[in-house]
Design an enzyme around this catalytic site. Sequence first.
Site, PDB file in Angstrom:
ATOM      1  N   HIS A  29      -3.324   4.413   4.826  1.00  0.00           N
ATOM      2  CA  HIS A  29      -4.490   3.541   4.924  1.00  0.00           C
ATOM      3  C   HIS A  29      -5.737   4.276   4.473  1.00  0.00           C
ATOM      4  CE1 HIS A  29      -7.405   0.651   6.434  1.00  0.00           C
ATOM      5  NE2 HIS A  29      -7.984   1.637   7.097  1.00  0.00           N
ATOM      6  N   ARG A  34       0.855  -1.181   0.000  1.00  0.00           N
ATOM      7  CA  ARG A  34       0.000   0.000   0.000  1.00  0.00           C
ATOM      8  C   ARG A  34       0.896   1.238   0.000  1.00  0.00           C
ATOM      9  NH1 ARG A  34      -2.119   0.461   5.369  1.00  0.00           N
ATOM     10  NH2 ARG A  34      -0.706   2.223   5.558  1.00  0.00           N
ATOM     11  N   TYR A  93       4.624   4.712  11.414  1.00  0.00           N
ATOM     12  CA  TYR A  93       4.857   3.278  11.617  1.00  0.00           C
ATOM     13  C   TYR A  93       5.661   2.590  10.513  1.00  0.00           C
ATOM     14  CZ  TYR A  93       0.602   3.136   8.686  1.00  0.00           C
ATOM     15  OH  TYR A  93      -0.333   3.320   7.685  1.00  0.00           O
TER      16      TYR A  93
END
Length: 401
Positions: free
Chosen positions: A279, A275, A288
């Site tokens: 998100h 990805r 992260y």
Amino acid sequence: MMTQYVHQPSFMTGDEFSIETFCLLNPDGELYEGAEEPALTREHARKLYQAMLATRILDERMMAAQRQGRLSFYMQCTGEEAAVVGAAAALDDADMIMAQYREQGALMYRGFSIDEFMNQLFGNELDYGKGRQMPIHYGSRKLHYMTISSPLATQIPQATGYAYGQKLAGEGHCTLTFFGEGAASEGDFHAALNMASVHQVPVIFFCRNNGYAISTPSTEQFAADGIAPRAFGYHMHVIRVDGNDALAVYEATRQARKIAVEQNQPVLIEAMSYRLAAHSSSDDPSGYRAKSEEEAWRVKDPLLRMQRWLAKKGWWSDEEEATQQETLRREVLETMKRAEKRPPPPLESLISDVYADVTPALQRQLDQLKRHIRRYPEAYPRGAKSLDLTLSSATDSQGEA
């Protein structure tokens, strides 16, 4: 199934099974040695790539619109276009697709117009969902694309049930359901696979393993080798594919569909991808994961890989790429402006589609809502607009009351 007996304890961990990754194109758009191109016509291959490109540009523009405050929420497919569009391209147009929330590319491939995307995103009067859903919760009866549902993984057992109906109908169709590897941690995933295997239904479970369940890396989600080995527990056909290779995804899905439709057996596909975007518009991936990790995957961009393959075949050019990008960006911006100006669905639509006839209780609630909006129109500008009120005239009438 024949039972084999042993007379000393013998434990297995699953390490005995090794699932390879099917791939055809390298990042330079060249076939690997020993790989064979799928039987894609020039028109089919171009349509596949154009849907990938249109999805990328739609996502870029709409995320920018969200940042400008013109849209409340958005989710991008960036980096996963090959997995989504490649799978959709291998299906029959009458096969059902049950998506999670990042598969707008499948709708794009099937002909969902930019106008239809915009109407849903802005929840205006032309939105098929009548403004009741969050943005990106698309659905299309005519394109056999089930409306997106926010709760995670609910579409997976629904796909099994729908496919069971397709089996009974005997018309040669199947259902493909998309989900992420994070959704595969839900109980619905296991219930769906077990039911599909026991009842032998024509369903394809398509897992987009993009490495993260929001901020949780796959290394913290499961200890085994990804999602694909879980198929063994349900005696199910399974294949792992390079999710950034549109040709490989297409061929894997084409053959999975053949198994599903001709043998009435379920198939699990795990597409390994990444990805590249956040998100959602509410997420910041810098908290992260490292930039260096993202850059390593940008080299594997699925659009560049497919574009290079098309160019080597003489089916695409740099000039056509530039023209197509400019045309798509202009269309997205112009369509967005139109969608923003359209009024919201009429307030009466709030109580339709619940009962065959509107109940007295619902009608009383609607009447109460209208009175409330007329009293405080500044607080509900869209509602006031739906009532054909202007703020000034509504305020005047309030003063006369």
